[in-house]
Design a protein around this motif. Structure first.
Motif, PDB file in Angstrom:
ATOM      1  N   ALA A 134       0.837  -1.214   0.000  1.00 58.24           N
ATOM      2  CA  ALA A 134       0.000   0.000   0.000  1.00 58.24           C
ATOM      3  C   ALA A 134       0.865   1.254   0.000  1.00 58.24           C
ATOM      4  O   ALA A 134       0.538   2.241  -0.672  1.00 58.24           O
ATOM      5  N   ASP A 135       1.973   1.247   0.738  1.00 54.73           N
ATOM      6  CA  ASP A 135       2.888   2.394   0.723  1.00 54.73           C
ATOM      7  C   ASP A 135       3.453   2.626  -0.672  1.00 54.73           C
ATOM      8  O   ASP A 135       3.654   3.769  -1.092  1.00 54.73           O
ATOM      9  N   VAL A 136       3.738   1.536  -1.369  1.00 53.63           N
ATOM     10  CA  VAL A 136       4.373   1.623  -2.689  1.00 53.63           C
ATOM     11  C   VAL A 136       3.365   1.980  -3.779  1.00 53.63           C
ATOM     12  O   VAL A 136       3.666   2.761  -4.685  1.00 53.63           O
ATOM     13  N   GLU A 137       2.163   1.406  -3.693  1.00 59.35           N
ATOM     14  CA  GLU A 137       1.225   1.528  -4.802  1.00 59.35           C
ATOM     15  C   GLU A 137       0.089   2.518  -4.563  1.00 59.35           C
ATOM     16  O   GLU A 137      -0.486   3.034  -5.525  1.00 59.35           O
ATOM     17  N   GLU A 138      -0.254   2.781  -3.301  1.00 59.76           N
ATOM     18  CA  GLU A 138      -1.367   3.691  -3.013  1.00 59.76           C
ATOM     19  C   GLU A 138      -0.868   5.041  -2.501  1.00 59.76           C
ATOM     20  O   GLU A 138      -1.267   6.093  -3.006  1.00 59.76           O
ATOM     21  N   GLY A 139      -0.015   5.039  -1.500  1.00 58.00           N
ATOM     22  CA  GLY A 139       0.514   6.272  -0.947  1.00 58.00           C
ATOM     23  C   GLY A 139       0.809   6.121   0.532  1.00 58.00           C
ATOM     24  O   GLY A 139       0.203   5.305   1.234  1.00 58.00           O
ATOM     25  N   ILE A 140       1.757   6.917   1.017  1.00 56.23           N
ATOM     26  CA  ILE A 140       2.218   6.832   2.402  1.00 56.23           C
ATOM     27  C   ILE A 140       1.232   7.546   3.324  1.00 56.23           C
ATOM     28  O   ILE A 140       0.740   8.630   3.008  1.00 56.23           O
ATOM     29  N   ASP A 141       0.962   6.938   4.470  1.00 52.26           N
ATOM     30  CA  ASP A 141       0.058   7.508   5.457  1.00 52.26           C
ATOM     31  C   ASP A 141       0.575   8.850   5.968  1.00 52.26           C
ATOM     32  O   ASP A 141       1.734   8.975   6.368  1.00 52.26           O
ATOM     33  N   GLU A 142      -0.296   9.848   5.980  1.00 49.75           N
ATOM     34  CA  GLU A 142       0.075  11.173   6.469  1.00 49.75           C
ATOM     35  C   GLU A 142       0.578  11.123   7.909  1.00 49.75           C
ATOM     36  O   GLU A 142       1.422  11.930   8.313  1.00 49.75           O
ATOM     37  N   PHE A 143       0.075  10.161   8.693  1.00 46.15           N
ATOM     38  CA  PHE A 143       0.432  10.054  10.104  1.00 46.15           C
ATOM     39  C   PHE A 143       1.492   8.975  10.358  1.00 46.15           C
ATOM     40  O   PHE A 143       1.812   8.683  11.509  1.00 46.15           O
ATOM     41  N   ASP A 144       2.032   8.389   9.289  1.00 43.45           N
ATOM     42  CA  ASP A 144       3.080   7.366   9.383  1.00 43.45           C
ATOM     43  C   ASP A 144       2.704   6.221  10.332  1.00 43.45           C
ATOM     44  O   ASP A 144       3.521   5.756  11.124  1.00 43.45           O
ATOM     45  N   TYR A 145       1.452   5.796  10.271  1.00 40.56           N
ATOM     46  CA  TYR A 145       0.974   4.651  11.059  1.00 40.56           C
ATOM     47  C   TYR A 145       1.158   4.845  12.558  1.00 40.56           C
ATOM     48  O   TYR A 145       1.389   3.895  13.297  1.00 40.56           O
ATOM     49  N   SER A 146       1.054   6.097  13.011  1.00 36.23           N
ATOM     50  CA  SER A 146       1.254   6.368  14.438  1.00 36.23           C
ATOM     51  C   SER A 146      -0.060   6.466  15.203  1.00 36.23           C
ATOM     52  O   SER A 146      -0.054   6.633  16.423  1.00 36.23           O
ATOM     53  N   GLY A 147      -1.190   6.401  14.499  1.00 36.11           N
ATOM     54  CA  GLY A 147      -2.473   6.533  15.158  1.00 36.11           C
ATOM     55  C   GLY A 147      -3.475   5.519  14.637  1.00 36.11           C
ATOM     56  O   GLY A 147      -3.156   4.716  13.758  1.00 36.11           O
ATOM     57  N   PRO A 148      -4.692   5.564  15.151  1.00 36.36           N
ATOM     58  CA  PRO A 148      -5.692   4.573  14.740  1.00 36.36           C
ATOM     59  C   PRO A 148      -6.234   4.798  13.334  1.00 36.36           C
ATOM     60  O   PRO A 148      -6.810   3.900  12.751  1.00 36.36           O
ATOM     61  N   PHE A 149      -6.023   5.995  12.787  1.00 35.05           N
ATOM     62  CA  PHE A 149      -6.527   6.283  11.454  1.00 35.05           C
ATOM     63  C   PHE A 149      -5.380   6.293  10.450  1.00 35.05           C
ATOM     64  O   PHE A 149      -4.250   6.675  10.770  1.00 35.05           O
ATOM     65  N   VAL A 150      -5.670   5.872   9.231  1.00 30.73           N
ATOM     66  CA  VAL A 150      -4.717   5.922   8.128  1.00 30.73           C
ATOM     67  C   VAL A 150      -5.284   6.855   7.068  1.00 30.73           C
ATOM     68  O   VAL A 150      -6.401   6.660   6.592  1.00 30.73           O
ATOM     69  N   LYS A 151      -4.524   7.876   6.728  1.00 33.34           N
ATOM     70  CA  LYS A 151      -4.917   8.841   5.708  1.00 33.34           C
ATOM     71  C   LYS A 151      -3.849   8.840   4.623  1.00 33.34           C
ATOM     72  O   LYS A 151      -2.833   9.515   4.724  1.00 33.34           O
ATOM     73  N   ARG A 152      -4.076   8.055   3.613  1.00 26.88           N
ATOM     74  CA  ARG A 152      -3.054   7.898   2.580  1.00 26.88           C
ATOM     75  C   ARG A 152      -2.944   9.152   1.720  1.00 26.88           C
ATOM     76  O   ARG A 152      -3.951   9.737   1.325  1.00 26.88           O
ATOM     77  N   THR A 153      -1.714   9.537   1.469  1.00 25.16           N
ATOM     78  CA  THR A 153      -1.440  10.675   0.598  1.00 25.16           C
ATOM     79  C   THR A 153      -1.222  10.174  -0.824  1.00 25.16           C
ATOM     80  O   THR A 153      -1.239   8.971  -1.089  1.00 25.16           O
ATOM     81  N   ALA A 154      -0.971  11.096  -1.727  1.00 21.17           N
ATOM     82  CA  ALA A 154      -0.668  10.724  -3.117  1.00 21.17           C
ATOM     83  C   ALA A 154       0.810  10.393  -3.307  1.00 21.17           C
ATOM     84  O   ALA A 154       1.232  10.069  -4.422  1.00 21.17           O
ATOM     85  N   HIS A 155       1.584  10.442  -2.235  1.00 24.03           N
ATOM     86  CA  HIS A 155       3.040  10.332  -2.321  1.00 24.03           C
ATOM     87  C   HIS A 155       3.474   8.924  -1.924  1.00 24.03           C
ATOM     88  O   HIS A 155       3.248   8.489  -0.790  1.00 24.03           O
ATOM     89  N   LYS A 156       4.130   8.229  -2.848  1.00 21.49           N
ATOM     90  CA  LYS A 156       4.386   6.798  -2.707  1.00 21.49           C
ATOM     91  C   LYS A 156       5.841   6.488  -2.356  1.00 21.49           C
ATOM     92  O   LYS A 156       6.744   7.262  -2.669  1.00 21.49           O
ATOM     93  N   ALA A 157       6.041   5.338  -1.734  1.00 17.79           N
ATOM     94  CA  ALA A 157       7.388   4.848  -1.432  1.00 17.79           C
ATOM     95  C   ALA A 157       8.020   4.262  -2.689  1.00 17.79           C
ATOM     96  O   ALA A 157       7.359   3.571  -3.464  1.00 17.79           O
ATOM     97  N   GLY A 158       9.317   4.524  -2.854  1.00 15.08           N
ATOM     98  CA  GLY A 158      10.044   4.003  -4.007  1.00 15.08           C
ATOM     99  C   GLY A 158      11.129   3.026  -3.637  1.00 15.08           C
ATOM    100  O   GLY A 158      11.976   2.668  -4.466  1.00 15.08           O
ATOM    101  N   LEU A 159      11.088   2.549  -2.384  1.00 12.30           N
ATOM    102  CA  LEU A 159      12.131   1.664  -1.861  1.00 12.30           C
ATOM    103  C   LEU A 159      11.552   0.964  -0.639  1.00 12.30           C
ATOM    104  O   LEU A 159      10.656   1.491   0.023  1.00 12.30           O
TER     105      LEU A 159
END
Length: 317
Positions: A122-147
């Motif tokens: 999901a980090d690679v194909e959808e986008g990185i969580d704005e909160f970096d998985y630090s809370g109960p909610f996940v808010k994916r951004t448009a910015h994806k992991a490349g590694l």
């Protein structure tokens, strides 16, 4: 888009546009568990970081790898801001770091191999969580992991670490995302390389970091002979009363393995950043490596280290 591309936080880019690349950096480490334990790692001043990356850009630098993986201080929105201000392309990382950078009750221990795989994908194909998985909610951004990253310590791999290996390779094989690892002073690097080979990873898109800290020419050769890539980042760390083992390794090994070595600074401590009042600063490699290679008659490999090898390694396979 050309067939080969690398994935920056601002989007997929033709590999021909990667330019001069540093292969292991720490650009943003926001306040959290990691910096609570290690305040010297705090790197979250967008203005200061943009200033230093701007100087890197002016010196010819174009791309950096930010090697902080999931839930260790990533702040994807700050990273995007820094990239836009400086002009430097940032490859952001997913995956898992050393256990010491997470609480003992962290979710990484409870998740199954399949759950970790799906999280990384999901980090690679959808986008990185704005909160970096630090809370109960996940808010994916448009910015994806490349590694994608994993890390091991001085000891034989645990069952948990083997689970991380499998999840990382699963993600790599499904998405084509390259793999970067942490080794402690190069320890367990050979074991990492052999396990990646056993799991079927594409070894020319796997890079093991800090292997120059192992010092030994024979050990580095053994790791490279498996077919993985290595990243050296300790040229500025050796004490003045000891040899510069990083430069020694380059002199001896680079001509024999010209396509398998990359360089970085790994400036995780704010005291290494000139913009934070420290040294040696991000431009150190650009300033010393060309002259060093020329002094040894091996300047022909400069483009391999900073251009060609990263371009192949960090392209999606």
């Amino acid at each position: 888009m050309s067939k080969k591309f690398f994935r920056t936080i601002l989007g997929d880019t033709s590999s021909t546009e990667m330019g001069l690349t540093y292969s292991h950096e720490h650009i943003i480490i926001d306040d959290g568990y990691v910096t609570g334990k290690h305040p010297e790692f705090l790197l979250n001043d967008v203005a200061k970081i943009s200033e230093e990356l701007g100087h890197f850009y002016q010196a010819g630098g174009r791309t950096v790898v930010d090697a902080m993986p999931a839930n260790t201080g990533r702040n994807i929105l700050k990273s995007v801001d820094v990239s836009k201000r400086s002009g430097v392309q940032i490859i952001q990382t997913t995956g898992i770091h050393l256990e010491q950078y997470y609480p003992e009750n962290h979710w990484l221990y409870a998740y199954t191999e399949d759950e970790l795989t799906r999280l990384f994908i999901a980090d690679v194909e959808e986008g990185i969580d704005e909160f970096d998985y630090s809370g109960p909610f996940v808010k994916r951004t448009a910015h994806k992991a490349g590694l994608i990253k994993l890390a091991t310590d001085d000891n034989p791999f645990t069952k948990h670490q083997e689970k991380i290996f499998r999840a990382v390779v699963n993600t790599h094989l499904e998405t084509g995302v390259p793999i970067l690892t942490h080794t402690n002073f190069g320890r367990q690097a050979l074991e990492q390389a052999k396990l990646f080979e056993k799991l079927g990873a594409k070894l020319d898109h796997v890079v093991l970091s800090h292997v120059d800290r192992a010092k030994s020419v024979d050990y580095n050769r053994a790791v490279l002979d498996v077919g993985v890539r290595v990243e050296y980042d300790s040229a500025f760390r050796w004490k003045k009363d000891e040899p510069n083992h990083t430069l020694n390794l380059l002199e001896v090994i680079l001509p024999a393995y010209p396509d398998q070595i990359t360089l970085g600074m790994d400036m995780a401590k704010n005291a290494y950043w000139k913009s934070y009042g420290g040294s040696p600063g991000l431009n150190y490699l650009i300033e010393i490596i060309p002259n060093f290679l020329k002094s040894k008659g091996i300047e022909v490999y400069y483009k391999n280290l900073f251009f060609e090898n990263p371009k192949h390694l960090y392209s999606f396979s």
